[in-house]
Scaffold this motif. Structure first.
Motif, PDB file in Angstrom:
ATOM      1  N   VAL A 153      -0.829 -33.304  50.296  1.00 49.48           N
ATOM      2  CA  VAL A 153      -0.184 -33.415  50.737  1.00 49.48           C
ATOM      3  C   VAL A 153       0.242 -33.787  51.680  1.00 49.48           C
ATOM      4  CG1 VAL A 153       2.505 -32.493  50.091  1.00 49.48           C
ATOM      5  CG2 VAL A 153       0.327 -31.960  48.475  1.00 49.48           C
ATOM      6  N   GLN A 154       1.246 -34.967  52.478  1.00 47.28           N
ATOM      7  CA  GLN A 154       1.576 -35.047  53.369  1.00 47.28           C
ATOM      8  C   GLN A 154       3.372 -35.566  53.782  1.00 47.28           C
ATOM      9  OE1 GLN A 154      -0.009 -38.815  53.822  1.00 47.28           O
ATOM     10  NE2 GLN A 154      -1.947 -38.230  54.828  1.00 47.28           N
ATOM     11  N   HIS A 155       3.840 -35.086  55.006  1.00 48.77           N
ATOM     12  CA  HIS A 155       5.240 -34.418  55.150  1.00 48.77           C
ATOM     13  C   HIS A 155       5.341 -35.883  56.237  1.00 48.77           C
ATOM     14  CE1 HIS A 155       9.031 -32.469  55.759  1.00 48.77           C
ATOM     15  NE2 HIS A 155       9.319 -32.768  56.851  1.00 48.77           N
ATOM     16  N   VAL A 156       6.316 -36.369  55.471  1.00 47.95           N
ATOM     17  CA  VAL A 156       6.841 -37.266  56.762  1.00 47.95           C
ATOM     18  C   VAL A 156       8.715 -37.135  56.511  1.00 47.95           C
ATOM     19  CG1 VAL A 156       6.895 -39.787  56.353  1.00 47.95           C
ATOM     20  CG2 VAL A 156       5.420 -39.049  55.068  1.00 47.95           C
ATOM     21  N   ASN A 157       8.759 -37.833  57.722  1.00 43.93           N
ATOM     22  CA  ASN A 157      10.323 -36.985  58.668  1.00 43.93           C
ATOM     23  C   ASN A 157      10.451 -38.713  58.496  1.00 43.93           C
ATOM     24  OD1 ASN A 157      10.512 -34.884  58.289  1.00 43.93           O
ATOM     25  ND2 ASN A 157       9.620 -34.320  60.972  1.00 43.93           N
ATOM     26  N   VAL A 158      11.814 -38.646  57.981  1.00 46.14           N
ATOM     27  CA  VAL A 158      12.473 -40.410  58.045  1.00 46.14           C
ATOM     28  C   VAL A 158      13.785 -39.752  59.150  1.00 46.14           C
ATOM     29  CG1 VAL A 158      13.646 -42.042  57.349  1.00 46.14           C
ATOM     30  CG2 VAL A 158      11.409 -41.335  55.993  1.00 46.14           C
ATOM     31  N   GLU A 159      13.930 -40.456  60.354  1.00 39.28           N
ATOM     32  CA  GLU A 159      15.579 -40.443  60.806  1.00 39.28           C
ATOM     33  C   GLU A 159      16.899 -40.714  60.533  1.00 39.28           C
ATOM     34  OE1 GLU A 159      15.895 -38.141  63.604  1.00 39.28           O
ATOM     35  OE2 GLU A 159      13.801 -37.494  62.898  1.00 39.28           O
ATOM     36  N   ASP A 160      17.437 -40.869  60.480  1.00 35.89           N
ATOM     37  CA  ASP A 160      18.788 -41.410  59.774  1.00 35.89           C
ATOM     38  C   ASP A 160      18.665 -43.069  60.247  1.00 35.89           C
ATOM     39  OD1 ASP A 160      20.078 -39.134  58.718  1.00 35.89           O
ATOM     40  OD2 ASP A 160      21.625 -38.949  60.627  1.00 35.89           O
ATOM     41  N   GLY A 161      18.945 -43.420  59.335  1.00 37.03           N
ATOM     42  CA  GLY A 161      18.845 -45.361  59.592  1.00 37.03           C
ATOM     43  C   GLY A 161      17.038 -46.030  59.231  1.00 37.03           C
ATOM     44  N   GLY A 162      16.391 -44.748  59.268  1.00 36.35           N
ATOM     45  CA  GLY A 162      15.288 -44.930  59.266  1.00 36.35           C
ATOM     46  C   GLY A 162      14.407 -45.589  57.610  1.00 36.35           C
ATOM     47  N   GLN A 163      13.779 -46.225  57.695  1.00 34.75           N
ATOM     48  CA  GLN A 163      13.144 -46.285  56.279  1.00 34.75           C
ATOM     49  C   GLN A 163      11.826 -45.583  55.350  1.00 34.75           C
ATOM     50  OE1 GLN A 163      13.287 -50.764  55.879  1.00 34.75           O
ATOM     51  NE2 GLN A 163      15.453 -51.011  55.188  1.00 34.75           N
ATOM     52  N   ALA A 164      10.981 -45.731  55.094  1.00 35.81           N
ATOM     53  CA  ALA A 164       9.568 -45.005  54.761  1.00 35.81           C
ATOM     54  C   ALA A 164       9.268 -45.838  54.058  1.00 35.81           C
ATOM     55  CB  ALA A 164      10.196 -43.698  54.019  1.00 35.81           C
ATOM     56  N   ILE A 165       8.184 -46.091  54.336  1.00 37.53           N
ATOM     57  CA  ILE A 165       7.092 -46.514  52.694  1.00 37.53           C
ATOM     58  C   ILE A 165       6.026 -46.107  52.272  1.00 37.53           C
ATOM     59  CG2 ILE A 165       5.306 -48.553  52.515  1.00 37.53           C
ATOM     60  CD1 ILE A 165       6.995 -50.186  54.664  1.00 37.53           C
ATOM     61  N   VAL A 166       6.041 -46.047  51.033  1.00 35.70           N
ATOM     62  CA  VAL A 166       4.878 -45.438  50.633  1.00 35.70           C
ATOM     63  C   VAL A 166       3.387 -46.357  49.797  1.00 35.70           C
ATOM     64  CG1 VAL A 166       4.339 -42.883  48.747  1.00 35.70           C
ATOM     65  CG2 VAL A 166       6.651 -43.160  49.811  1.00 35.70           C
ATOM     66  N   GLY A 167       2.517 -45.734  50.388  1.00 32.71           N
ATOM     67  CA  GLY A 167       1.186 -46.680  49.773  1.00 32.71           C
ATOM     68  C   GLY A 167       0.486 -47.015  50.977  1.00 32.71           C
ATOM     69  N   ASN A 168      -0.810 -47.651  50.960  1.00 36.10           N
ATOM     70  CA  ASN A 168      -1.486 -48.483  51.329  1.00 36.10           C
ATOM     71  C   ASN A 168      -0.725 -50.008  52.509  1.00 36.10           C
ATOM     72  OD1 ASN A 168      -3.156 -46.502  51.343  1.00 36.10           O
ATOM     73  ND2 ASN A 168      -3.980 -47.750  49.824  1.00 36.10           N
ATOM     74  N   VAL A 169      -0.521 -49.534  53.906  1.00 37.61           N
ATOM     75  CA  VAL A 169      -0.032 -50.712  54.379  1.00 37.61           C
ATOM     76  C   VAL A 169      -0.824 -51.154  54.912  1.00 37.61           C
ATOM     77  CG1 VAL A 169       1.968 -50.826  56.318  1.00 37.61           C
ATOM     78  CG2 VAL A 169       1.705 -49.806  54.384  1.00 37.61           C
ATOM     79  N   GLN A 170      -1.263 -52.391  55.237  1.00 44.14           N
ATOM     80  CA  GLN A 170      -2.431 -53.355  56.536  1.00 44.14           C
ATOM     81  C   GLN A 170      -1.119 -53.906  56.810  1.00 44.14           C
ATOM     82  OE1 GLN A 170      -5.080 -54.189  53.884  1.00 44.14           O
ATOM     83  NE2 GLN A 170      -5.912 -52.508  53.077  1.00 44.14           N
ATOM     84  N   ARG A 171      -1.947 -54.333  58.337  1.00 41.29           N
ATOM     85  CA  ARG A 171      -1.331 -55.491  59.231  1.00 41.29           C
ATOM     86  C   ARG A 171      -1.641 -56.689  58.673  1.00 41.29           C
ATOM     87  NH1 ARG A 171       0.584 -54.441  64.698  1.00 41.29           N
ATOM     88  NH2 ARG A 171       1.827 -52.396  64.865  1.00 41.29           N
ATOM     89  N   GLY A 172      -1.209 -57.739  59.153  1.00 37.46           N
ATOM     90  CA  GLY A 172      -1.828 -59.281  58.926  1.00 37.46           C
ATOM     91  C   GLY A 172      -2.081 -60.072  59.582  1.00 37.46           C
ATOM     92  N   LYS A 173      -3.374 -60.731  59.847  1.00 40.01           N
ATOM     93  CA  LYS A 173      -4.340 -61.726  60.255  1.00 40.01           C
ATOM     94  C   LYS A 173      -3.627 -62.806  61.090  1.00 40.01           C
ATOM     95  CE  LYS A 173      -8.272 -58.895  59.378  1.00 40.01           C
ATOM     96  NZ  LYS A 173      -9.856 -58.165  59.024  1.00 40.01           N
TER      97      LYS A 173
END
Length: 173
Positions: A153-173
């Motif tokens: 279980v992970q806790h994530v805070n999202v501030e006003d105006g922010g967006q959260a992404i749930v899942g695996n995120v990888q940077r493009g090359k």
């Protein structure tokens, strides 16, 4: 060019010859082959488990006379792959191999059913065996990990105006 000899695994160090009517002859490549296969120290336990493997097979599934239908080597390989670690796992591995053979046998009967009554009977048997096998896999999993399940279980805070992404995120090359 000659082919190198096949590597001996726990299962191929044990072979079974013969028929149910004439008797089975268990051939061991070395003294410890059977106890190594079942992961036990006592030859009596290994011998009993081998006997149980043979008892659950139909005559034509455990015979040199019906090589294309012979399930003996499969059962030994299945047990080797499960790599039992203790008495509970040894007995469960034999049960799982036997259940799998019965499941395939039942599927064959279902595929060859000619009437609705036969189809319903074989479907029912197949379904029960499939559920049993799944329960056996779950029992093995629980036994091996002590019944513990891991949940992260992970806790994530999202501030006003922010967006959260749930899942695996990888940077493009």
């Amino acid at each position: 060019m000659t082919k190198p000899p096949a590597k001996q695994t726990k299962a191929n160090r044990v072979s079974i010859k013969g028929t149910p009517n004439k008797g089975h002859r268990i051939v061991l490549s070395d003294e410890d082959a059977l106890t190594d296969l079942f992961g036990c120290d006592a030859p009596e336990m290994a011998s009993g488990l081998m006997s149980h493997c043979l008892k659950v097979l139909k005559a034509n599934e455990a015979s040199d006379d019906f090589a294309s239908n012979d399930e003996r080597s499969f059962m030994l390989e299945a047990i080797k792959e499960l790599a039992p670690r203790d008495a509970v796992e040894r007995m469960l591995s034999v049960q799982m191999a036997a259940t799998h053979v019965a499941l395939v046998r039942s599927a064959r009967w279902l595929a060859n059913a000619d009437t609705l009554v036969q189809t319903e009977a074989h479907y029912s048997g197949y379904n029960k065996l499939a559920r049993t096998y799944t329960a056996q896999m779950e029992a093995l999993r629980k036994h091996r990990n002590g019944g513990k399940q891991t949940v992260t279980v992970q806790h994530v805070n999202v501030e006003d105006g922010g967006q959260a992404i749930v899942g695996n995120v990888q940077r493009g090359k």
